[in-house]
Design a protein around this motif. Structure first.
Motif, PDB file in Angstrom:
ATOM      1  N   GLU A 110     -12.630  -0.270  -6.869  1.00 26.97           N
ATOM      2  CA  GLU A 110     -13.855  -1.014  -6.562  1.00 26.97           C
ATOM      3  C   GLU A 110     -14.469  -0.546  -5.242  1.00 26.97           C
ATOM      4  N   GLU A 111     -13.634  -0.311  -4.248  1.00 25.23           N
ATOM      5  CA  GLU A 111     -14.116   0.150  -2.944  1.00 25.23           C
ATOM      6  C   GLU A 111     -14.829   1.500  -3.064  1.00 25.23           C
ATOM      7  N   ARG A 112     -14.212   2.438  -3.777  1.00 22.43           N
ATOM      8  CA  ARG A 112     -14.777   3.788  -3.877  1.00 22.43           C
ATOM      9  C   ARG A 112     -15.901   3.856  -4.888  1.00 22.43           C
ATOM     10  N   LYS A 113     -15.896   2.955  -5.865  1.00 22.91           N
ATOM     11  CA  LYS A 113     -16.983   2.913  -6.840  1.00 22.91           C
ATOM     12  C   LYS A 113     -18.308   2.622  -6.149  1.00 22.91           C
ATOM     13  N   ARG A 114     -18.266   1.804  -5.103  1.00 18.75           N
ATOM     14  CA  ARG A 114     -19.496   1.458  -4.381  1.00 18.75           C
ATOM     15  C   ARG A 114     -20.076   2.655  -3.627  1.00 18.75           C
ATOM     16  N   ARG A 115     -19.293   3.710  -3.467  1.00 21.76           N
ATOM     17  CA  ARG A 115     -19.769   4.896  -2.741  1.00 21.76           C
ATOM     18  C   ARG A 115     -20.418   5.936  -3.652  1.00 21.76           C
ATOM     19  N   ILE A 116     -20.419   5.720  -4.943  1.00 24.16           N
ATOM     20  CA  ILE A 116     -20.956   6.726  -5.868  1.00 24.16           C
ATOM     21  C   ILE A 116     -22.388   7.072  -5.505  1.00 24.16           C
ATOM     22  N   ASP A 117     -22.655   8.352  -5.373  1.00 21.54           N
ATOM     23  CA  ASP A 117     -24.025   8.850  -5.187  1.00 21.54           C
ATOM     24  C   ASP A 117     -24.467   9.412  -6.531  1.00 21.54           C
ATOM     25  N   TRP A 118     -25.284   8.658  -7.226  1.00 22.33           N
ATOM     26  CA  TRP A 118     -25.684   9.034  -8.577  1.00 22.33           C
ATOM     27  C   TRP A 118     -26.565  10.281  -8.591  1.00 22.33           C
ATOM     28  N   ASP A 119     -27.095  10.643  -7.439  1.00 24.61           N
ATOM     29  CA  ASP A 119     -27.923  11.854  -7.346  1.00 24.61           C
ATOM     30  C   ASP A 119     -27.114  13.066  -6.895  1.00 24.61           C
ATOM     31  N   ASN A 120     -25.809  12.904  -6.733  1.00 22.47           N
ATOM     32  CA  ASN A 120     -24.966  13.990  -6.226  1.00 22.47           C
ATOM     33  C   ASN A 120     -23.640  14.009  -6.997  1.00 22.47           C
ATOM     34  N   LEU A 121     -23.750  13.948  -8.326  1.00 24.32           N
ATOM     35  CA  LEU A 121     -22.588  13.841  -9.202  1.00 24.32           C
ATOM     36  C   LEU A 121     -22.056  15.206  -9.629  1.00 24.32           C
ATOM     37  N   PHE A 122     -20.724  15.318  -9.670  1.00 21.07           N
ATOM     38  CA  PHE A 122     -20.046  16.522 -10.156  1.00 21.07           C
ATOM     39  C   PHE A 122     -18.917  16.076 -11.066  1.00 21.07           C
ATOM     40  N   ILE A 123     -18.889  16.622 -12.274  1.00 24.21           N
ATOM     41  CA  ILE A 123     -17.984  16.160 -13.318  1.00 24.21           C
ATOM     42  C   ILE A 123     -16.954  17.243 -13.618  1.00 24.21           C
ATOM     43  N   LEU A 124     -15.649  16.877 -13.541  1.00 21.00           N
ATOM     44  CA  LEU A 124     -14.564  17.814 -13.810  1.00 21.00           C
ATOM     45  C   LEU A 124     -13.704  17.308 -14.966  1.00 21.00           C
ATOM     46  N   GLY A 125     -13.397  18.186 -15.916  1.00 17.03           N
ATOM     47  CA  GLY A 125     -12.490  17.855 -17.000  1.00 17.03           C
ATOM     48  C   GLY A 125     -11.507  18.985 -17.238  1.00 17.03           C
ATOM     49  N   ILE A 126     -10.563  18.760 -18.146  1.00 19.33           N
ATOM     50  CA  ILE A 126      -9.592  19.790 -18.527  1.00 19.33           C
ATOM     51  C   ILE A 126      -9.414  19.752 -20.043  1.00 19.33           C
ATOM     52  N   ASP A 127      -8.928  20.867 -20.592  1.00 17.89           N
ATOM     53  CA  ASP A 127      -8.667  20.871 -22.038  1.00 17.89           C
ATOM     54  C   ASP A 127      -7.220  20.453 -22.350  1.00 17.89           C
ATOM     55  N   GLY A 128      -6.630  19.659 -21.449  1.00 18.96           N
ATOM     56  CA  GLY A 128      -5.325  19.047 -21.680  1.00 18.96           C
ATOM     57  C   GLY A 128      -5.493  17.561 -21.926  1.00 18.96           C
ATOM     58  N   ASP A 129      -4.399  16.811 -21.803  1.00 18.36           N
ATOM     59  CA  ASP A 129      -4.424  15.354 -21.990  1.00 18.36           C
ATOM     60  C   ASP A 129      -5.054  14.966 -23.323  1.00 18.36           C
ATOM     61  N   ASN A 130      -4.545  15.584 -24.392  1.00 20.52           N
ATOM     62  CA  ASN A 130      -4.979  15.294 -25.769  1.00 20.52           C
ATOM     63  C   ASN A 130      -6.404  15.750 -26.072  1.00 20.52           C
ATOM     64  N   CYS A 131      -6.918  16.658 -25.272  1.00 25.49           N
ATOM     65  CA  CYS A 131      -8.256  17.192 -25.515  1.00 25.49           C
ATOM     66  C   CYS A 131      -8.286  17.983 -26.826  1.00 25.49           C
TER      67      CYS A 131
END
Length: 201
Positions: A110-131
């Protein structure tokens, strides 16, 4: 790691930090890869996805409606497969791998969610974890300008796929925060130029 390697590793990270212009990115990551970018670059955590992980299919579903999920409460969920706390964010399971209690994990979320900058988003994923291949396809279709999914083999049909060498005999990429077997101290994650990636923001 000997003394010379430790010095070179420290200087390597310092050079990367000098290149970094975007000092407050919000890195939404399916596991600890984003967290270690924050650590290595000595940045403030601007993301709730710290010290936790997702099944990739859950993660992609969350990203498909991220603002809605960020408005939902997290409820405790006892998953007997894991010894650490887990919770449900709507229909998404979150695995709080590096927290001792559910309460601590949710407070940090909750604390860090309030810091989200929706105009400065970077999305990382992997092809593991049941991908699955369909997971990668859906990830590639996400409406985010800055996104990358690390893969154990090449997927030229997907613009967001980035092939990390060394996991070809696996079903997906392994732990990208592990160090490669070579003299220069480098993580598998360092094969990706995340400084240039973040500076695009």
């Amino acid at each position: 790691m000997n003394l010379l390697q430790r010095i070179e590793w420290r200087l390597y990270k310092e050079r990367k930090r000098r290149r970094l212009k975007n000092l407050s990115p919000t890195i939404i990551s399916s596991n600890c890869n984003g967290e270690f970018i924050y650590y290595d670059m000595k940045l403030k955590f601007m993301s709730p996805t710290i010290n936790l992980s997702f099944d990739m299919n859950d993660y992609v579903r969350m990203l498909e409606n991220l603002r809605w999920y960020m408005e939902q409460p997290i409820f405790p969920y006892d998953d007997p497969r894991f010894s650490y706390p887990t919770g449900m964010l709507g229909d998404i399971e979150i695995r709080f791998n590096h927290y001792k209690t559910f309460e601590e994990a949710v407070n940090k979320w909750e604390e860090r969610k309030r810091r989200i900058d929706w105009d400065n988003l970077f999305i990382l994923g992997i092809d593991g974890d049941n991908c699955t291949y369909e997971s990668i396809r859906r990830f590639d279709a996400l409406p985010y300008k800055h996104k990358v999914i690390f893969t154990h083999k090449e997927y030229p049909e997907f613009e967001s796929a980035y092939y990390i060498k060394g996991f070809e005999q696996e079903t997906g990429v392994g732990v990208l925060l592990g160090f490669k077997q070579q003299f220069l101290v480098r993580r598998y994650l360092d094969d990706f130029d995340y400084i240039s990636f973040l500076n695009e923001g």
